[in-house]
Design an enzyme around this catalytic site. Structure first.
Site, mmCIF file in Angstrom:
data_model
loop_
_atom_site.group_PDB
_atom_site.id
_atom_site.type_symbol
_atom_site.label_atom_id
_atom_site.label_comp_id
_atom_site.label_asym_id
_atom_site.label_seq_id
_atom_site.Cartn_x
_atom_site.Cartn_y
_atom_site.Cartn_z
ATOM 1 N N LYS A 1 -38.860 122.965 -19.378
ATOM 2 C CA LYS A 1 -39.534 123.573 -20.518
ATOM 3 C C LYS A 1 -40.964 123.048 -20.636
ATOM 4 C CE LYS A 1 -39.435 124.039 -25.549
ATOM 5 N NZ LYS A 1 -38.643 123.915 -26.801
ATOM 6 N N HIS B 1 -24.126 154.861 13.425
ATOM 7 C CA HIS B 1 -24.025 155.335 12.044
ATOM 8 C C HIS B 1 -22.717 154.869 11.394
ATOM 9 C CE1 HIS B 1 -27.664 157.611 12.554
ATOM 10 N NE2 HIS B 1 -27.155 158.221 13.611
#
Length: 534
Positions: A152, A286
């Protein structure tokens, strides 16, 4: 309730902050002594706790113990050490404000410019199977409080929560202090650290109280941005799981950078090849197999044998495909691969000679799987507004695993098959799992010879498999990932001359399908389970 409001005009600019006083409290002692000596040599006062202080003092690094700062001894078996204004005041004082500086002077508290803190090994204790009482003691209280306080107050304090950050602190000592940008970045990492720790505790508590399934948390870290997604207008990136040991952790040894589609196909290829215990190769296009095979029984070079047999299933589709092997790639296999345009080759390892041959193909992406490769045991799929979760479909041992052999199959037509045919049916059944539904796979002698995949009806898949196999359909075996809803799909296979069939069964028209197989004199087995793959 809200935090204090301070007039922004009262703040004094502060970028580089010299390190004069540091707070050290770590469970992971990696690199601790080297960092401690660097701090001491730079004239930094070190305040430390418990075993951290003891280790530093034993090594001759001067340390002020926390108890000397707070005026209170560590108490309650170490549960209370740092929860004191003399510690948190020094971490939280915003020295950009003259009033905070004055209050510290009035209180006799000295500020910290650096905090090196990491937390009790909670997750490791849980993973070790420790009893609940021991796990509870690994819930850190003071550590997260110090980390959050320093984070902080990153305008004034640098917070480091991992030994990975010690190098930049040594650099900062040499350059006169930490920068605001650096402290801000370290603070972000610190808040992520405490958040992850609290999630670990919350997840364990949820499990202890029978609520483990109520919340699904998935955490992954950015590994690499990708050029684009499935299409060039889509943004994409690779994120990895901390405990992952799959295609996302594979080491790229050569070739162009991996694309989104490369990763999808490579994962599908590995998934298919690793369904087999024997040397096996899968070729994917694919996300569907255009060839899967195991080595022939008498092969001198088993993995090269598996590759050439997989390639022969559909050489046209194999062009531009992705290949996975479940054994070390040999020179023989490498020379075969080098003759065919291939996007990706992934394997557990590569012989040196094989790698030299493959690296001549500048565009071929070569991936080495982690030595401890393992597939995920659960699978996620995003849908609009949510996520679907399921256990993975696999042939591994486990409660949710599929039948690994044919012992539980039920013969519903024809005579019991010979050992070679049974082996082919088992191969086809395993290989079929890697094919998108509706899936039909024809196989002979441990190799696919025709694959029909991704169709909206099973008849079309049967036609595709037979057409791709051509003359090889005669005498092959067939596997279907789900039941035949009508006899028409099976009739396509029977007319092509398959010698045996394996399928789950379970259709309301099973009798009609069984009768078709009986008329043709073809053995057919029911597995009692299916392998949909969407």
């Amino acid at each position: 309730m809200s935090g204090p409001r301070i007039d922004p005009s009262l703040y004094r600019e502060r970028d580089v902050v010299p390190i004069r006083r540091a707070l050290l409290s770590v469970s992971d002692k990696t690199g601790l002594l080297e960092l401690g000596r660097a701090l001491a040599d730079a004239g930094v006062e070190i305040v430390s706790t418990g075993s951290t202080a003891a280790q530093l003092l034993e090594a001759g690094v001067p340390v002020t113990e926390v108890a000397a700062v707070t005026g209170f001894p560590e108490s309650l078996d170490g549960r209370v050490k740092t929860l004191h204004p003399s510690v948190h005041g020094g971490l939280l004082a915003d020295l950009r404000l003259e009033d905070h500086e004055r209050q510290l002077d009035d209180l006799g508290i000295r500020p910290f410019e650096l905090a090196i803190v990491n937390l009790y090994p909670f997750a490791q204790t849980v993973a070790a199977g420790a009893p609940a009482g021991e796990v509870i003691e690994q819930i850190d209280i003071g550590g997260p409080a110090m980390v959050r306080a320093a984070a902080k107050n990153h305008a004034n304090v640098a917070i480091v929560v991992s030994p990975d950050g010690y190098g930049e602190i040594r650099d900062a000592l040499a350059s006169g202090g930490t920068t605001l940008e650096q402290r801000r970045r370290l603070a972000a990492a610190a808040f992520a650290h405490t958040a992850a720790y609290d999630r670990q505790v919350a997840d364990w508590m949820a499990g202890e109280t029978g609520q483990a399934d109520r919340v699904l948390r998935v955490e992954a870290t950015l590994s690499a941005p990708l050029r684009y997604g499935e299409n060039s207008h889509q943004r994409a990136a690779l994120y990895t799981f901390a405990e992952g040991r799959g295609i996302a952790q594979a080491e790229q040894l050569s070739g162009k950078e991996m694309s989104y589609n490369n990763y999808v196909d490579a994962d599908a290829a590995v998934r298919a090849a690793y369904d087999f215990e024997r040397p096996a190769v899968a070729i994917i296009k694919h996300a569907n197999p255009c060839g899967i095979a195991v080595a022939s029984a008498k092969a001198v070079d088993p993995i090269a044998s598996a590759h050439i047999r997989a390639h022969e299933c559909d050489p046209v589709s194999a062009f531009g495909g992705v290949i996975a092997a479940n054994r070390t790639v040999t020179l023989g296999m490498a020379e075969q691969v080098a003759d065919v345009f291939t996007e990706v080759l992934v394997a557990p390892d590569f012989e040196d000679d094989a790698l030299a041959v493959l690296r001549r193909k500048k565009n071929l992406r070569i991936l080495r799987l982690p030595a401890d490769y393992r597939r995920e045991i659960r699978e996620f799929r995003q849908i609009s507004g949510g996520v679907l979760l399921q256990t993975a479909d696999s042939f591994d041992q486990g409660v949710n695993s599929a039948q690994s052999d044919s012992s539980a199959w039920r013969l519903v037509s024809g005579e019991e098959v010979d050992a070679a045919t049974r082996a082919d049916l088992e191969f086809a059944w395993r290989a079929c799992r890697a094919v998108k539904s509706n899936a039909i796979l024809l196989a002979d002698a441990g190799a696919s010879v025709g694959v029909g995949m991704g169709q909206v009806n099973r008849v079309d898949s049967c036609h595709l498999a037979v057409n791709r196999a051509g003359a090889r359909a005669q005498g092959a075996v067939a596997a279907s990932d789900a039941f035949f809803p009508f006899a028409d799909g099976l009739d396509v296979l029977l007319q092509a001359g398959v010698r045996a069939v394996v399928q789950p069964g379970g259709s309301v028209r099973d009798d009609e399908v069984i009768e078709a197989a009986r008329r043709a004199g073809v053995p057919m087995y029911f597995t009692g389970e299916r392998h949909f793959y969407h």
